[in-house]
Design a protein around this motif. Structure first.
Motif, PDB file in Angstrom:
ATOM      1  N   ILE A 236      50.261   5.725  44.754  1.00 12.77           N
ATOM      2  CA  ILE A 236      51.056   6.534  43.825  1.00 12.77           C
ATOM      3  C   ILE A 236      51.575   7.732  44.607  1.00 12.77           C
ATOM      4  CG2 ILE A 236      50.980   7.976  41.753  1.00 12.77           C
ATOM      5  CD1 ILE A 236      48.844   6.060  40.670  1.00 12.77           C
ATOM      6  N   PHE A 237      52.885   7.888  44.658  1.00 12.78           N
ATOM      7  CA  PHE A 237      53.498   8.900  45.516  1.00 12.78           C
ATOM      8  C   PHE A 237      54.086  10.074  44.740  1.00 12.78           C
ATOM      9  CE2 PHE A 237      53.875   4.711  47.564  1.00 12.78           C
ATOM     10  CZ  PHE A 237      53.060   4.943  48.653  1.00 12.78           C
TER      11      PHE A 237
ATOM     12  N   VAL B 191      41.773  15.926  45.157  1.00 11.86           N
ATOM     13  CA  VAL B 191      41.247  14.721  44.511  1.00 11.86           C
ATOM     14  C   VAL B 191      41.077  15.031  43.040  1.00 11.86           C
ATOM     15  CG1 VAL B 191      39.329  13.098  44.372  1.00 11.86           C
ATOM     16  CG2 VAL B 191      40.082  13.951  46.603  1.00 11.86           C
ATOM     17  N   ILE B 192      41.596  14.157  42.172  1.00 10.20           N
ATOM     18  CA  ILE B 192      41.498  14.377  40.728  1.00 10.20           C
ATOM     19  C   ILE B 192      40.666  13.272  40.088  1.00 10.20           C
ATOM     20  CG2 ILE B 192      43.717  15.565  40.623  1.00 10.20           C
ATOM     21  CD1 ILE B 192      44.915  12.943  39.496  1.00 10.20           C
ATOM     22  N   GLY B 193      40.371  13.426  38.808  1.00 14.23           N
ATOM     23  CA  GLY B 193      39.650  12.408  38.058  1.00 14.23           C
ATOM     24  C   GLY B 193      38.150  12.408  38.281  1.00 14.23           C
ATOM     25  N   MET B 194      37.615  13.511  38.809  1.00 14.85           N
ATOM     26  CA  MET B 194      36.176  13.588  39.042  1.00 14.85           C
ATOM     27  C   MET B 194      35.446  13.936  37.740  1.00 14.85           C
ATOM     28  SD  MET B 194      36.307  12.923  42.222  1.00 14.85           S
ATOM     29  CE  MET B 194      34.648  13.233  42.814  1.00 14.85           C
ATOM     30  N   GLY B 195      34.168  13.592  37.664  1.00 12.40           N
ATOM     31  CA  GLY B 195      33.355  14.013  36.526  1.00 12.40           C
ATOM     32  C   GLY B 195      33.080  12.938  35.507  1.00 12.40           C
ATOM     33  N   GLY B 196      33.325  11.682  35.818  1.00 11.85           N
ATOM     34  CA  GLY B 196      32.981  10.626  34.865  1.00 11.85           C
ATOM     35  C   GLY B 196      34.183   9.922  34.290  1.00 11.85           C
TER      36      GLY B 196
ATOM     37  N   ARG C  53      41.282   9.770  42.365  1.00 12.64           N
ATOM     38  CA  ARG C  53      42.277   9.392  43.372  1.00 12.64           C
ATOM     39  C   ARG C  53      42.789  10.641  44.079  1.00 12.64           C
ATOM     40  NH1 ARG C  53      47.789   9.911  42.122  1.00 12.64           N
ATOM     41  NH2 ARG C  53      48.239  10.633  39.997  1.00 12.64           N
ATOM     42  N   GLU C  54      43.425  10.431  45.215  1.00 11.22           N
ATOM     43  CA  GLU C  54      44.040  11.538  45.953  1.00 11.22           C
ATOM     44  C   GLU C  54      45.445  11.804  45.430  1.00 11.22           C
ATOM     45  OE1 GLU C  54      43.946  11.480  50.217  1.00 11.22           O
ATOM     46  OE2 GLU C  54      42.097  10.294  50.254  1.00 11.22           O
TER      47      GLU C  54
END
Length: 322
Positions: A160-161, A177-182, A189-190
């Motif tokens: 994804i760009f 990096v996003i989407g952390m925490g469950g 993803r970066e």
């Protein structure tokens, strides 16, 4: 005196008086206080555009901060008005990144400024914020699709760009990096953040000729690839309608004034190193429809802003590097 000291000693004319110089009626203005207004798109007259003269100011050897072209453009437009030529300067909107960075504001300098400088340099009429919201809406829809099972496009998170944007210099957010925490917080993803004026949405706004054209261009934004290497576009997420709705008011050019009380149209703000580096086609054509001469500038040097300029979509009748 400093630029701001010069600006603050000027008694501004009411925006109605500035509009009258261009033959614009009060009822045609969308007022943003006493000294700013938006202009309707129906002021564009293609026949008048062909007859008016467009002067493009650029630079042969740009400085690191790129300063000089805006000041020359404003000074030239004031000089032309002084000798009786009906002239309007058309410029880009300042980004908060450079405003609070090394470069500073983008409203000219000395006695060649556009006013009110504080308003223009800060939030102005909210156009850049609208671009930011429309861009980030698409970014949110992408991650929502990754999370969704029913409407999944089978996007590959590694390909994804399309990043997010914010109108500020913040190098710490360039790679994140996003989407952390469950599972409730999305797919890890970066990604990263760019500055808003480097957004493809900003470039599209500056090239679009109508809301319909805007929607089509927004739908053509490339997002990334699926797991089986198929390209995905914003239209696949049906994002273009909502994005265009957020940009509805931002499509209208902004009318302000020069330090000497002459008309100035300020609209759009793409960087020249990644896009066309000049104001919108709509703003240029609006100026050409209302004045006999339009003076504008193209970002950085003649090898960037002047060549990449969206002004090529209008009619360049006079081109002399300054």
């Amino acid at each position: 005196m400093t630029d701001i000291e010069i600006a603050r000693q000027i008694k501004l004319k009411h925006i109605n008086d500035i509009a009258a110089q261009l033959g614009i009626g009060i009822d045609q203005l969308v007022h943003y206080g006493k000294y700013k207004a938006k202009l309707p798109l129906d002021l564009i007259d293609e026949e008048k555009v062909k007859k008016s003269k467009l002067v493009l100011v650029t630079a042969m050897s740009p400085t690191p901060a790129g300063e000089g072209k805006t000041t020359v453009s404003i000074g030239l437009s004031q000089g032309l008005n002084r000798i009786g030529k009906k002239t309007c300067v058309v410029l880009r909107e300042p980004s908060l990144g450079p405003v609070f960075g090394i470069k500073g504001g983008a409203t000219g300098g000395g006695y060649s400024q556009v006013l009110p400088m504080e308003d223009i340099n800060l939030h102005f009429t909210g156009d850049i914020h609208a671009v930011e919201r429309a861009h980030n809406l698409l970014a949110a829809l992408i991650d929502n699709n990754l999370q969704s099972k029913k409407r999944s496009l089978n996007l590959d998170p590694r390909q994804i760009f399309f990043k997010r944007v914010m109108d500020m210099n913040d190098r710490s957010l360039r790679k994140i990096v996003i989407g952390m925490g469950g599972t409730g917080n999305g797919i890890p993803r970066e990604t990263g953040f760019d500055i808003t004026v480097a957004s493809e949405v900003m470039a599209i706004l500056c090239l679009s000729k109508s809301i319909k054209d805007l929607k089509e261009r927004l739908g053509n934004i490339f997002i990334g690839y699926t797991m089986d290497q198929q390209p995905i576009y914003a239209r696949d997420l049906k994002a273009q309608g909502a994005m265009a709705a957020l940009l509805r008011d931002a499509m209208q050019p902004n009318l302000v004034q020069t330090l000497e009380g002459y008309p100035a149209i300020i609209h759009g703000g793409p960087f020249a190193n990644i896009a066309q580096g000049t104001n919108t086609v709509i703003a240029t054509k609006t100026g050409l429809s209302l004045a006999d001469y339009v003076v504008t500038e193209a970002g950085f040097g003649s090898d960037l802003g002047a060549e990449n300029s969206s002004i090529s979509s209008a009619k360049v009748q006079a081109y002399r590097p300054v």
